[in-house]
Design a protein around this motif. Structure first.
Motif, mmCIF file in Angstrom:
data_model
loop_
_atom_site.group_PDB
_atom_site.id
_atom_site.type_symbol
_atom_site.label_atom_id
_atom_site.label_comp_id
_atom_site.label_asym_id
_atom_site.label_seq_id
_atom_site.Cartn_x
_atom_site.Cartn_y
_atom_site.Cartn_z
ATOM 1 N N GLU A 165 33.928 30.464 41.153
ATOM 2 C CA GLU A 165 35.024 31.325 41.597
ATOM 3 C C GLU A 165 36.350 30.550 41.589
ATOM 4 O O GLU A 165 37.381 31.066 41.179
ATOM 5 C CB GLU A 165 34.728 31.849 43.004
ATOM 6 C CG GLU A 165 33.693 32.933 43.050
ATOM 7 C CD GLU A 165 33.379 33.358 44.480
ATOM 8 O OE1 GLU A 165 34.157 32.998 45.413
ATOM 9 O OE2 GLU A 165 32.379 34.044 44.665
ATOM 10 N N LYS A 168 37.607 30.101 38.167
ATOM 11 C CA LYS A 168 38.241 31.329 37.691
ATOM 12 C C LYS A 168 39.639 31.450 38.271
ATOM 13 O O LYS A 168 40.582 31.843 37.593
ATOM 14 C CB LYS A 168 37.405 32.541 38.088
ATOM 15 C CG LYS A 168 36.244 32.794 37.193
ATOM 16 C CD LYS A 168 35.546 34.088 37.619
ATOM 17 C CE LYS A 168 34.270 34.319 36.851
ATOM 18 N NZ LYS A 168 33.556 35.522 37.285
ATOM 19 N N GLU A 172 43.203 31.666 36.285
ATOM 20 C CA GLU A 172 44.115 32.787 36.412
ATOM 21 C C GLU A 172 45.501 32.307 36.791
ATOM 22 O O GLU A 172 46.501 32.926 36.441
ATOM 23 C CB GLU A 172 43.593 33.783 37.465
ATOM 24 C CG GLU A 172 42.361 34.531 36.988
ATOM 25 C CD GLU A 172 41.758 35.407 38.094
ATOM 26 O OE1 GLU A 172 42.339 35.475 39.195
ATOM 27 O OE2 GLU A 172 40.707 35.998 37.837
#
Length: 174
Positions: A165, A168, A172
């Motif tokens: 997570e 990610k 981003e």
């Protein structure tokens, strides 16, 4: 007149009239003297002047011929010298062009080397910045993970899920 005819006939020898001969010889001598004075003298003088004129013309022609030969030799020498000077100028221009060509090539090589070194330096700087940014993110991510781990104890499976997570999230942010 009779005396003259007697005189003329006096000396007739063998059918020749000596008086006529004598008179003719005297007239011939007088004629020769007159011819010499009035015809032969001026004629000879004119011939001598003409001879002198022709002689002068021949001398002038010979002098002109010698001058023309001298001028021709000088012109040939000057032409040869001009050709040599032109060849020297051409050779100098070639040498100058070669030197300029080499100078331009050297300058271009130096500029290419400088640009290459500058590009390599820029690449190195950007690489270091990227590494630094990555290290900063890894550090903040580590701190974040550490704070989450402290908040709760998680299993290996949860830990794997948490790391994914955060990766990610980091992806981003970029």
């Amino acid at each position: 007149m009779h005396f003259y005819s007697d005189f003329l006939t006096l000396g007739a020898v063998g059918g020749l009239r000596t008086g006529d001969m004598f008179f003719t010889i005297i007239l011939f001598i007088i004629l020769l003297a007159l011819l010499k004075k009035f015809a032969w003298g001026p004629l000879m003088e004119t011939m001598e002047k003409r001879e002198e004129y022709v002689k002068n013309e021949i001398e002038m022609a010979e002098k002109s011929r010698r001058e023309a030969e001298t001028a021709s030799k000088e012109a040939k020498a000057q032409l040869r010298q001009t050709k040599e000077e032109a060849q020297k100028i051409i050779d100098e221009a070639r040498n100058t062009a070669k030197q300029e060509e080499q100078k331009i090539i050297d300058i271009a090589r130096q500029e290419a080397t400088r640009l290459k070194e500058a590009a390599e330096a820029d690449i190195q700087n950007e690489k270091e910045k990227a590494i630094q940014a990555l290290q900063d993110q890894v550090a903040s991510l580590s701190v974040l993970i550490a704070s989450k781990v402290i908040e709760k104890e998680i299993s290996a499976q949860d830990q794997e899920k948490l790391i994914n997570e955060y990766i990610k999230e980091v992806g981003e942010e970029r």
